[in-house]
Design an enzyme around this catalytic site. Structure first.
Site, mmCIF file in Angstrom:
data_model
loop_
_atom_site.group_PDB
_atom_site.id
_atom_site.type_symbol
_atom_site.label_atom_id
_atom_site.label_comp_id
_atom_site.label_asym_id
_atom_site.label_seq_id
_atom_site.Cartn_x
_atom_site.Cartn_y
_atom_site.Cartn_z
ATOM 1 N N CYS A 19 7.672 -6.146 9.002
ATOM 2 C CA CYS A 19 8.839 -5.525 9.645
ATOM 3 C C CYS A 19 9.397 -6.522 10.637
ATOM 4 O O CYS A 19 8.635 -7.257 11.270
ATOM 5 C CB CYS A 19 8.404 -4.238 10.358
ATOM 6 S SG CYS A 19 9.779 -3.231 10.967
ATOM 7 N N GLU A 44 11.286 -1.131 7.955
ATOM 8 C CA GLU A 44 12.408 -0.328 8.457
ATOM 9 C C GLU A 44 13.387 -0.130 7.290
ATOM 10 O O GLU A 44 14.097 -1.067 6.915
ATOM 11 C CB GLU A 44 13.065 -1.072 9.634
ATOM 12 C CG GLU A 44 14.389 -0.502 10.105
ATOM 13 C CD GLU A 44 14.397 1.011 10.307
ATOM 14 O OE1 GLU A 44 13.636 1.519 11.134
ATOM 15 O OE2 GLU A 44 15.188 1.692 9.625
ATOM 16 N N SER A 83 12.354 7.957 14.718
ATOM 17 C CA SER A 83 11.160 7.618 15.503
ATOM 18 C C SER A 83 11.575 7.546 16.962
ATOM 19 O O SER A 83 11.954 6.487 17.464
ATOM 20 C CB SER A 83 10.606 6.266 15.048
ATOM 21 O OG SER A 83 10.149 6.381 13.730
ATOM 22 N N LEU A 84 11.509 8.660 17.629
ATOM 23 C CA LEU A 84 12.036 8.747 18.987
ATOM 24 C C LEU A 84 11.027 8.203 20.014
ATOM 25 O O LEU A 84 11.276 7.228 20.698
ATOM 26 C CB LEU A 84 12.383 10.209 19.288
ATOM 27 C CG LEU A 84 13.176 10.458 20.551
ATOM 28 C CD1 LEU A 84 14.542 9.800 20.493
ATOM 29 C CD2 LEU A 84 13.318 11.961 20.796
ATOM 30 N N HIS A 85 9.898 8.870 20.144
ATOM 31 C CA HIS A 85 8.739 8.426 20.933
ATOM 32 C C HIS A 85 8.924 8.350 22.449
ATOM 33 O O HIS A 85 7.947 8.220 23.180
ATOM 34 C CB HIS A 85 8.186 7.087 20.429
ATOM 35 C CG HIS A 85 7.933 7.058 18.952
ATOM 36 N ND1 HIS A 85 7.328 8.095 18.278
ATOM 37 C CD2 HIS A 85 8.212 6.128 18.004
ATOM 38 C CE1 HIS A 85 7.242 7.794 16.992
ATOM 39 N NE2 HIS A 85 7.778 6.616 16.791
ATOM 40 N N CYS A 130 2.788 -0.030 16.984
ATOM 41 C CA CYS A 130 2.734 -0.019 15.509
ATOM 42 C C CYS A 130 2.068 -1.288 14.990
ATOM 43 O O CYS A 130 2.449 -2.396 15.376
ATOM 44 C CB CYS A 130 4.146 0.105 14.948
ATOM 45 S SG CYS A 130 4.212 -0.038 13.152
ATOM 46 N N CYS A 149 3.927 8.540 0.573
ATOM 47 C CA CYS A 149 4.464 7.728 1.665
ATOM 48 C C CYS A 149 4.764 6.331 1.123
ATOM 49 O O CYS A 149 3.862 5.610 0.696
ATOM 50 C CB CYS A 149 3.421 7.673 2.784
ATOM 51 S SG CYS A 149 3.971 6.699 4.177
ATOM 52 N N SER A 170 12.723 7.725 7.356
ATOM 53 C CA SER A 170 12.435 7.585 8.783
ATOM 54 C C SER A 170 12.957 6.240 9.286
ATOM 55 O O SER A 170 12.703 5.201 8.688
ATOM 56 C CB SER A 170 10.918 7.647 9.006
ATOM 57 O OG SER A 170 10.605 7.339 10.345
ATOM 58 N N GLU A 201 0.841 -1.202 0.000
ATOM 59 C CA GLU A 201 0.000 0.000 0.000
ATOM 60 C C GLU A 201 0.874 1.249 0.000
ATOM 61 O O GLU A 201 1.864 1.322 0.727
ATOM 62 C CB GLU A 201 -0.890 0.015 1.237
ATOM 63 C CG GLU A 201 -2.079 -0.886 1.068
ATOM 64 C CD GLU A 201 -2.973 -0.894 2.284
ATOM 65 O OE1 GLU A 201 -2.605 -0.304 3.304
ATOM 66 O OE2 GLU A 201 -4.043 -1.498 2.191
ATOM 67 N N ASN A 207 -2.429 6.620 15.995
ATOM 68 C CA ASN A 207 -3.487 6.113 15.128
ATOM 69 C C ASN A 207 -3.843 4.704 15.605
ATOM 70 O O ASN A 207 -3.076 3.772 15.386
ATOM 71 C CB ASN A 207 -2.942 6.097 13.691
ATOM 72 C CG ASN A 207 -4.016 5.873 12.661
ATOM 73 O OD1 ASN A 207 -5.198 6.048 12.926
ATOM 74 N ND2 ASN A 207 -3.597 5.475 11.478
HETATM 75 N N1 SAH Z 1 10.122 1.832 10.329
HETATM 76 C C1 SAH Z 1 10.369 3.212 10.200
HETATM 77 C C2 SAH Z 1 9.497 3.907 9.175
HETATM 78 C C3 SAH Z 1 8.054 3.492 9.102
HETATM 79 S S1 SAH Z 1 7.011 3.963 10.426
HETATM 80 C C4 SAH Z 1 10.271 3.879 11.539
HETATM 81 O O1 SAH Z 1 9.851 3.232 12.489
HETATM 82 O O2 SAH Z 1 10.659 5.057 11.630
HETATM 83 C C5 SAH Z 1 6.710 5.715 10.176
HETATM 84 C C6 SAH Z 1 6.344 6.437 11.465
HETATM 85 O O3 SAH Z 1 5.015 6.075 11.906
HETATM 86 C C7 SAH Z 1 7.259 6.109 12.623
HETATM 87 O O4 SAH Z 1 7.614 7.262 13.340
HETATM 88 C C8 SAH Z 1 6.399 5.209 13.472
HETATM 89 O O5 SAH Z 1 6.849 5.169 14.791
HETATM 90 C C9 SAH Z 1 5.052 5.848 13.305
HETATM 91 N N2 SAH Z 1 3.920 4.981 13.680
HETATM 92 C C10 SAH Z 1 3.846 3.641 13.634
HETATM 93 N N3 SAH Z 1 2.637 3.210 14.051
HETATM 94 C C11 SAH Z 1 1.941 4.312 14.373
HETATM 95 C C12 SAH Z 1 0.622 4.523 14.867
HETATM 96 N N4 SAH Z 1 -0.194 3.504 15.100
HETATM 97 N N5 SAH Z 1 0.220 5.794 15.093
HETATM 98 C C13 SAH Z 1 1.043 6.830 14.835
HETATM 99 N N6 SAH Z 1 2.297 6.692 14.362
HETATM 100 C C14 SAH Z 1 2.755 5.440 14.143
HETATM 101 FE FE1 SF4 Z 2 8.768 -1.425 12.069
HETATM 102 FE FE2 SF4 Z 2 8.736 1.301 12.071
HETATM 103 FE FE3 SF4 Z 2 6.573 -0.132 12.836
HETATM 104 FE FE4 SF4 Z 2 8.712 -0.062 14.392
HETATM 105 S S1 SF4 Z 2 7.418 1.692 13.820
HETATM 106 S S2 SF4 Z 2 7.516 -1.918 13.863
HETATM 107 S S3 SF4 Z 2 10.366 -0.045 12.877
HETATM 108 S S4 SF4 Z 2 7.485 -0.090 10.781
#
Ligand code: SAH
Ligand code: SF4
Length: 411
Positions: free
Chosen positions: A144, A209, A262-264, A151, A137, A240, A124, A339
């Site tokens: 992954c 990733e 992706s710090l969080h 996620c 995107c 990212s 997608e 989300n």
């Molecule tokens: N794997 C990479 C890139 C894909 S994820 C990464 O982790 O950076 C892209 C972004 O979406 C990342 O910052 C991830 O943490 C965020 N993300 C993943 N699931 C999410 C969700 N359910 N709600 C909001 N952001 C989310």
């Molecule tokens: Fe993979 Fe990025 Fe999702 Fe983490 S946030 S599981 S690295 S796609």
């Protein structure tokens, strides 16, 4: 994809006529110039002394004109075109489905045939239009290997890495559908300049990733930014990563695109839970890699993504810790409203909490970490759309908009 958007039932669905590629033929899409020259000469179709010239011609057809059929390459003789078509393909993936939201957001399901890399895959890809620009995107893997706890992709096993062809074809196919390539009779000089394009920015924020598929991602992004082809500025491409520290310097040196992390979380205990790769590469190492990112300046900042999880990482103390952690790094902060997906235990922070968090960050000197006032207008407008208007749910819209901000390099 990570920001999984369930647009079903809220969007117009269009079944798109399929132009499936021949599975058995190798594709010329996604090869470096040297690889393409090698493929052409090894096939016996192009003599070695002509290889460079033929690559130049093909490159222009594929990446400037966006042609997906050898038959349209008019400055190549008919016989040669036929020979190329027997040996290779330049076809797009099959479009399984195209969903168009009322606000112009599009989601495609692309089907790629098995071609060397193993089983066929479906991917997608999402396009988010905005005033004067549009962000695509893109995915780098199907599934992954990492298991970030918030996620949805993290709950799915890795199916396989995408090839450079499959990564790049998401851009090519999206541009086809958006009418972003010149018409067949457009003279070369009248080709759409990058400012006028529908896809002006790309973000590697789909599934997977990207730094665990480094070589394919690198090839695809170098072709996307090649000045004699797709010519997308590296400032408008954002990769990212969850924090694959050993590959971060190479990303800057060998690809040269904008980086998002992706710090969080701002401490190892919490980040170990949210982004488990942190156990391998803890914050100290991640921050050191960020500080050393090649080409970093106030004009080229790292984007730090921070998903807003209710009562998990959204307090003012967390905001304070975030500002302290990023001190001295040219940074943008991108607050992403969580989300939700079926089965998750997390909830999105309340809107007031997000605003309070954002205000703190704004006051600390970080510009617009969530939507700007203009964006809020759009959000309001989106919220006002009426019944048949296929609007996104609010949290989906917020997540998309936050993601778009991450993808906005300056120019
Ligand atoms: N794997 C990479 C890139 C894909 S994820 C990464 O982790 O950076 C892209 C972004 O979406 C990342 O910052 C991830 O943490 C965020 N993300 C993943 N699931 C999410 C969700 N359910 N709600 C909001 N952001 C989310
Ligand atoms: Fe993979 Fe990025 Fe999702 Fe983490 S946030 S599981 S690295 S796609």
């Amino acid at each position: 994809m990570a920001l999984s958007l369930d647009l079903a039932g809220e969007t117009k669905r269009a079944l798109v006529p399929s132009r499936a590629a021949q599975p058995e033929k190798p594709s010329l899409i996604g090869l470096t110039r040297a690889e393409m020259a090698e493929a052409l000469t090894a096939s016996g179709i192009v003599p070695e002394r002509q290889a460079k010239m033929r690559v130049q011609q093909l490159w222009h057809w594929l990446y400037v004109r966006g042609v997906s059929d050898f038959g349209q390459m008019f400055n190549i003789s008919k016989d040669l075109r036929a020979a190329l078509a027997r040996a290779f393909t330049v076809a797009r993936p099959e479009i399984g489905e195209e969903q168009i939201s009322g606000d112009g957001t599009r989601k495609w399901l692309f089907r790629f045939p098995a071609r060397g890399a193993g089983r066929p895959v479906e991917i997608e890809t999402v396009y988010i239009p905005e005033e004067g620009r549009g962000t695509l995107c893109i995915s780098s893997q199907v599934g992954c290997t990492l298991t970030c706890s918030f996620c949805h992709t993290g709950t799915q096993k890795l199916v396989r890495n995408l090839t450079a062809e499959e990564i790049l074809s998401q851009l090519l196919a999206a541009r086809d559908r958006l009418g972003d390539f010149p018409d067949r009779d457009t003279p070369d000089g009248a080709i759409v300049p990058s400012e006028g394009r529908k896809v002006s920015n790309i973000v590697m924020m789909g599934m997977g990733e990207p730094l665990y598929n480094f070589e394919a991602v690198k090839k695809a992004l170098l072709i996307a930014s090649d000045g004699d082809g797709l010519s997308l500025s590296k400032r408008r491409i954002t990769l990212s990563t969850s924090g694959v520290v050993p590959e971060i310097a190479r990303t800057g040196e060998e690809i040269g695109v904008m980086l998002a992390i992706s710090l969080h979380a701002t401490n190892d205990d919490l980040r170990d839970l949210l982004v488990p790769i942190n156990r391998k590469y803890p914050l100290k190492e991640l921050m050191a890699a960020c500080r050393a990112y090649p080409g970093l300046s106030n004009a080229r900042r790292i984007t730090f993504e921070y998903v807003m999880l209710k009562d998990v990482n959204d307090s003012l103390d967390d905001a304070r810790a975030l500002v302290a952690l990023l001190k001295g790094i040219p940074a943008k902060i991108n607050l992403i409203p969580f989300n939700p997906w079926p089965g998750t235990n997390y909830q999105c922070s309340d809107w007031e909490t997000i605003e309070r968090f954002a205000d703190y960050i704004n006051n600390a000197g970080y510009a617009s970490p969530i939507r700007t006032p203009r964006g809020r207008d759009i959000l309001a407008a989106c919220g006002q759309l009426k019944s048949e208007s296929e609007r996104l749910k609010k949290h989906e819209r917020l997540a998309l908009e936050a993601m778009m901000i991450a993808g906005h390099g300056e120019a």
